[in-house]
Design an enzyme around this catalytic site. Structure first.
Site, PDB file in Angstrom:
ATOM      1  N   HIS A 370     -23.898  47.769 -89.953  1.00  0.00           N
ATOM      2  CA  HIS A 370     -22.506  48.106 -89.312  1.00  0.00           C
ATOM      3  C   HIS A 370     -21.593  48.295 -90.418  1.00  0.00           C
ATOM      4  CE1 HIS A 370     -23.041  47.618 -85.057  1.00  0.00           C
ATOM      5  NE2 HIS A 370     -24.224  46.763 -85.444  1.00  0.00           N
ATOM      6  N   LYS A 561      -6.911  48.697 -82.916  1.00  0.00           N
ATOM      7  CA  LYS A 561      -8.116  48.357 -83.359  1.00  0.00           C
ATOM      8  C   LYS A 561      -7.683  47.176 -84.222  1.00  0.00           C
ATOM      9  CE  LYS A 561      -8.476  52.747 -85.049  1.00  0.00           C
ATOM     10  NZ  LYS A 561      -9.717  53.146 -84.939  1.00  0.00           N
ATOM     11  N   ARG A 562      -8.922  46.451 -85.044  1.00  0.00           N
ATOM     12  CA  ARG A 562      -8.476  45.561 -85.664  1.00  0.00           C
ATOM     13  C   ARG A 562      -7.270  46.019 -87.049  1.00  0.00           C
ATOM     14  NH1 ARG A 562     -10.966  40.287 -85.044  1.00  0.00           N
ATOM     15  NH2 ARG A 562      -9.986  39.767 -87.277  1.00  0.00           N
ATOM     16  N   LYS A 567      -8.703  50.905 -92.189  1.00  0.00           N
ATOM     17  CA  LYS A 567      -8.192  51.522 -91.025  1.00  0.00           C
ATOM     18  C   LYS A 567      -7.080  52.215 -91.298  1.00  0.00           C
ATOM     19  CE  LYS A 567     -11.111  48.550 -87.833  1.00  0.00           C
ATOM     20  NZ  LYS A 567     -11.889  49.640 -87.208  1.00  0.00           N
ATOM     21  N   THR A 669     -15.739  53.011 -82.342  1.00  0.00           N
ATOM     22  CA  THR A 669     -15.995  53.612 -80.865  1.00  0.00           C
ATOM     23  C   THR A 669     -14.480  53.527 -80.062  1.00  0.00           C
ATOM     24  OG1 THR A 669     -16.092  50.892 -80.424  1.00  0.00           O
ATOM     25  CG2 THR A 669     -18.280  52.236 -80.704  1.00  0.00           C
ATOM     26  N   LYS A 673     -13.709  56.253 -76.618  1.00  0.00           N
ATOM     27  CA  LYS A 673     -13.173  55.734 -75.637  1.00  0.00           C
ATOM     28  C   LYS A 673     -11.967  56.991 -75.172  1.00  0.00           C
ATOM     29  CE  LYS A 673     -14.125  51.105 -76.906  1.00  0.00           C
ATOM     30  NZ  LYS A 673     -13.510  49.723 -77.589  1.00  0.00           N
TER      31      LYS A 673
HETATM   32  C1  LIG Z   1     -13.322  49.356 -78.780  1.00  0.00           C
HETATM   33  C2  LIG Z   1     -12.791  48.338 -79.145  1.00  0.00           C
HETATM   34  C3  LIG Z   1     -12.827  47.947 -80.526  1.00  0.00           C
HETATM   35  C4  LIG Z   1     -13.375  48.856 -81.485  1.00  0.00           C
HETATM   36  O1  LIG Z   1     -12.138  49.933 -81.771  1.00  0.00           O
HETATM   37  P1  LIG Z   1     -12.336  50.750 -83.228  1.00  0.00           P
HETATM   38  O2  LIG Z   1     -11.127  51.871 -83.163  1.00  0.00           O
HETATM   39  O3  LIG Z   1     -13.608  51.603 -83.236  1.00  0.00           O
HETATM   40  O4  LIG Z   1     -12.321  49.819 -84.300  1.00  0.00           O
HETATM   41  C5  LIG Z   1     -12.118  46.856 -80.893  1.00  0.00           C
HETATM   42  N1  LIG Z   1     -11.445  46.115 -80.230  1.00  0.00           N
HETATM   43  C6  LIG Z   1     -11.600  46.233 -78.638  1.00  0.00           C
HETATM   44  C7  LIG Z   1     -10.929  45.380 -77.872  1.00  0.00           C
HETATM   45  C8  LIG Z   1     -12.165  47.390 -78.392  1.00  0.00           C
HETATM   46  O5  LIG Z   1     -12.252  47.713 -77.006  1.00  0.00           O
END
Ligand SMILES: *Cc1c(COP(=O)(O)O)cnc(C)c1O
Length: 826
Positions: A370, A561-562, A567, A669, A673
């Site tokens: 990952h 995101k985190r 990032k 991911t 979305k």
């Molecule tokens: C989808 C999701 C992530 C992943 O987000 P990235 O932008 O791909 O890092 C992290 N936390 C939550 C709550 C999510 O729904």
């Protein structure tokens, strides 16, 4: 509900009328309210109502759940086991209603209860936050897709009593609060004490100075108690299981000491045993090095493999069938001890010879990598193995001895290669390299997006890819469209179904049929209305929960995101400061009004990430207080990012920020979305964003900045100072930070940011990309002014998001790694 109705229910109960039929859901609900909580239905709290709804849904699926397992036992198909230390599930109620297809009934029957506030009932369910971010959410999407595709599968993980911490923001700083999500009984989980497993531990644990220390000797056992959660496939046919292990101490734990009078000592031991599954480690993308984490991984692997083997033995008596009946997927290296533990089971329990055991192990296991971040690659001190599971260490040594022989035969005399590939790192205290163990001990290693798989093969573990080229493959991530479109964005989902039918729900490629509708003005107008309505709903929710007021007429721009340097939330806020500085210099410039949403948690020990949160909040406050920027740009930090926040904000977003330093985001991911909810992406050529742009056509994306190759090749000469000294806007923005413009009351707090950017080389190359980022943002703003052109692009994005369903990803895993087929339930 009148008391007479309650009396009727009572009567039914007395008649033993707990029968199951599709008409009794309402009565189930009433009965649960009355009997589980012993309250009159009209006096129940929203939480009690939630539990009653959830339990009546569980009643509804219980028989199908049993039938699913029964069918698998009867037909004995190959089963898939997904091992993951994290499952970031979020709430289950809405999703289970949608997937069971009982929405009309729930709406009519339960919402007709005059005392029930449906929205509040939904809100009382805590998020099951058993994960940090993308990796855990992927596991949750995968088990949902497995059930929807009717593939026999079990997800295995840990039942953390405390999930990912709750984030509060105080004076702009992140504060962490414990997430005691199980404080009230969880209506979804079912425990099966009879399927408890015993896990040997070769040491005992003691508390010393508040720290848990492993003390050699005095071997004991831990109990792994299974807590099962239903995983409902769309359509409600297949109900698979997510089995989470809770740690407990045996009843006879140190029984001797009881009789010898050390009553307190025995209780302390029990508390320590239960500590194992107390809390999720909140580190994202760094290795948590602590012994307790090691024990968690060991515990999860041992419990799950014991369970898998028991299931296998129920229907098979020949060990050689293992790879034909069992596929075990390791979600990252966290469960990589499975290589050694499966070998132990085959050698010590099944009494097979080494070679046969090894072939079966490799044939059964598969590993997903990952991350490309070196600091995230797990290594465990040999000492931990010695203390906790010495037999596994013996096995690892033997695997390595044989493997090193193979390497030497294949590459005679190439000692540097051998020491790179060894499962054991010798320098600085001996450690086991878990990624090497996972690759050597499995038949498949996959990355999670094409670029990531390529970089894995060519850079990170090139030696292994050379030696085992047939093992390496790619499986680009996906997300489940049931949760992330159908349930999260009812309006858009409804519009899509009205326009092209509803087959897209389980065949997301069907969204392509929306393409011709880009030319349909009434469709575009309705599409625009769904976005507008989602923005209004989000604004209302934000106001009611945080008091913050945002204007749905502005562009909603989200980076959620985190919080991590790679990032690059810092790049985003630097651009905001550039815009702010432009406004200060010349308030007459045209600038489409924008709201910049940030949300995300920082690992509690990650100081710079936490400082970035503080910077974002401080910039937001200054911008709010300055008449020159007020109403034109706004920065909002939405606290406590989790799955439920994502479900609200993503449908309301116009611009999706996917701006990682190229080569560092394995897949992402969140990006997917947003795409399926009609946001336009501004992003770097990184992770799955590259493939998203390929699907939609680059002209429908806003890509900018260095690509992965350029990042790698410019490292040698990259100079952040050059940008600071030669780009006036970059310099002005940075000077505002460095001169405490955003930290008047706390001068100097942002010094570490200056040091990181200017003194320590700006490792993630923010300054290299700032100019092209700002230019691309400008193009986005210009396009937004042309509302028709904007909507056309947004529709194209939705139409081309089909590839990013986790159904597609899982179908690829099933065909190319697991060799697993659907096993429908009658
Ligand atoms: C989808 C999701 C992530 C992943 O987000 P990235 O932008 O791909 O890092 C992290 N936390 C939550 C709550 C999510 O729904």
């Amino acid at each position: 509900m009148s008391k007479t109705v309650d009396q009727q229910i009572l009567q039914q109960y007395e008649c033993g009328a707990a029968r199951f039929s599709d008409k009794t859901g309402h009565e189930h609900y009433q009965r649960h309210l009355l009997f589980d909580h012993v309250v009159w239905p009209d006096e129940a709290s929203q939480r009690e109502r939630f539990e009653a709804v959830a339990r009546s849904l569980r009643d509804l699926l219980a028989q199908r759940w049993l039938l699913t397992d029964q069918t698998y036992d009867r037909e004995n198909p190959k089963r898939v086991y997904y091992l993951s230390m994290e499952f970031l599930i979020g709430r289950a109620l809405t999703n289970n209603i949608v997937n069971l297809g009982v929405e009309p009934y729930v709406r009519e029957e339960l919402q007709s209860d005059p005392h029930q506030d449906w929205k509040e009932v939904v809100e009382t369910e805590p998020d099951a936050g058993l994960g940090n971010g993308g990796l855990g959410r992927l596991a949750a999407c995968f088990i949902e897709s497995l059930a929807t595709l009717q593939i026999p599968a079990v997800g295995y993980g840990l039942r953390y009593e405390y999930g990912i911490f709750r984030q509060a923001i105080e004076n702009g700083y992140q504060m962490e609060q414990p997430d005691h999500w199980l404080a009230q009984p969880d209506p979804w989980e079912v425990t099966h004490p009879r399927q408890t497993v015993q896990i040997p531990i070769a040491c005992r644990f003691e508390l010393q100075d508040g720290m848990l220390r492993a003390v050699p000797g005095h071997a004991t056992h831990l109990l792994g108690v299974p807590y099962d959660r239903p995983v409902v496939g769309y359509g409600g046919q297949t109900i698979n299981t997510l089995r989470l292990w809770g740690a407990a101490s045996p009843d006879h734990f140190n029984f001797g000491e009881f009789s010898s009078g050390d009553f307190v000592g025995a209780i302390v031991d029990r508390v320590l045993a239960e500590t194992v599954t107390r809390v999720l480690y909140p580190d994202d993308s760094t290795q948590a090095g602590q012994a307790l984490r090691f024990v968690q991984e060991y515990f999860m692997v041992c419990c799950s493999l014991a369970d898998i083997v028991a299931r296998f033995r129920r229907t098979n008596d020949d060990w050689r069938l293992l790879p034909d009946k069992v596929a075990i997927q390791l979600n990252d290296t966290h469960p990589a001890m499975a290589v050694a533990e499966l070998m132990r089971l085959l050698l010590d329990e099944a009494k097979l010879g080494w070679d046969e055991a090894w072939d079966l192990t490799v044939g059964t296991l598969a590993y997903t990598n990952h991350t490309l971040l070196p600091e995230a690659l797990e290594k465990w001190p040999v000492q931990f193995f010695e203390l906790v599971c010495p037999r596994l260490l013996e096995i690892v040594y033997e695997i390595n001895r044989r493997f090193m022989t193979d390497v030497q035969q294949r590459y005679p005399g190439d000692h540097p290669r051998a020491s790179r590939m060894s499962l054991i790192e010798e320098s600085g205290g001996r450690q086991i390299r878990m990624a090497n163990l996972a690759i050597v001990g499995s038949h498949s290693t996959n990355g999670v997006a094409q670029i990531h798989s390529d970089l894995l093969r060519t850079r990170v573990v090139a030696d292994f890819a050379e030696m085992f080229p047939e093992r390496f493959n790619n499986k680009t991530n996906g997300v489940t469209p049931r949760r992330w479109l159908l349930a999260a964005n009812r309006d858009l989902a409804g519009l899509i179904s009205e326009s092209i039918g509803d087959t897209w729900i389980t065949d997301l490629g069907e969204l392509r049929r929306l393409l011709p509708l880009t030319d349909d003005e009434s469709f575009r107008s309705r599409f625009r209305q769904t976005k507008r309505a989602a923005k209004e709903r989000f604004a209302d929710w934000l106001k009611s929960t945080t008091g913050q007021i945002v204007d749905p007429d502005t562009i909603f721009d989200s980076q959620i995101k985190r919080i991590h340097e790679y990032k690059r939330q810092l790049l985003n806020i630097l651009h905001v400061i550039v815009l702010y500085d432009r406004l200060r210099t010349d308030p007459s410039i045209t600038l489409p009004p924008r709201t910049f949403f940030f949300a995300g948690k920082a690992a509690p020990a990650y100081r710079l990430a936490k400082l970035i949160i503080k910077l974002i909040n401080n910039v937001g406050r200054v911008i709010d207080e300055d008449p020159v920027s007020r109403g034109r740009i706004k920065v909002v930090f939405v606290p406590n990012y989790n799955v439920s926040v994502a479900e609200r904000l993503i449908p309301a977003t116009d611009v999706s920020e996917q701006i990682s330093t190229a080569g560092y985001e394995a897949s992402g991911t969140g990006n997917m979305k947003f795409m399926m909810n009609g946001a336009l992406t501004i992003g770097t050529r990184d992770g799955a964003t590259i493939e998203m742009a390929e699907e939609a056509g680059e002209e429908h994306f806003f890509l900018f900045g260095l690509n992965a190759e350029q990042v790698a090749s410019s490292r040698r000469w990259y100079s952040p100072r050059w940008h600071y000294e030669n780009e006036p806007e970059t310099r002005a923005a940075l000077d505002l930070i460095f001169n405490d413009y955003f930290s008047r009351d706390e001068p100097g707090i942002f010094n570490p940011i200056r040091e990181s950017l200017l003194d320590h080389g700006d490792y993630f190359m923010h300054l290299a990309d700032l100019t092209s980022y700002a230019d691309t943002q400008q193009k986005l703003g210009t396009l937004y002014a042309d509302s028709d052109a904007w909507v056309r692009k947004a529709v194209v994005n939705v139409a081309c998001a089909g590839k990013f369903s986790s159904d597609r990803t899982i179908a690829e895993y099933a065909a190319e790694i697991w060799n697993a087929l659907p096993c429908p339930i009658r």
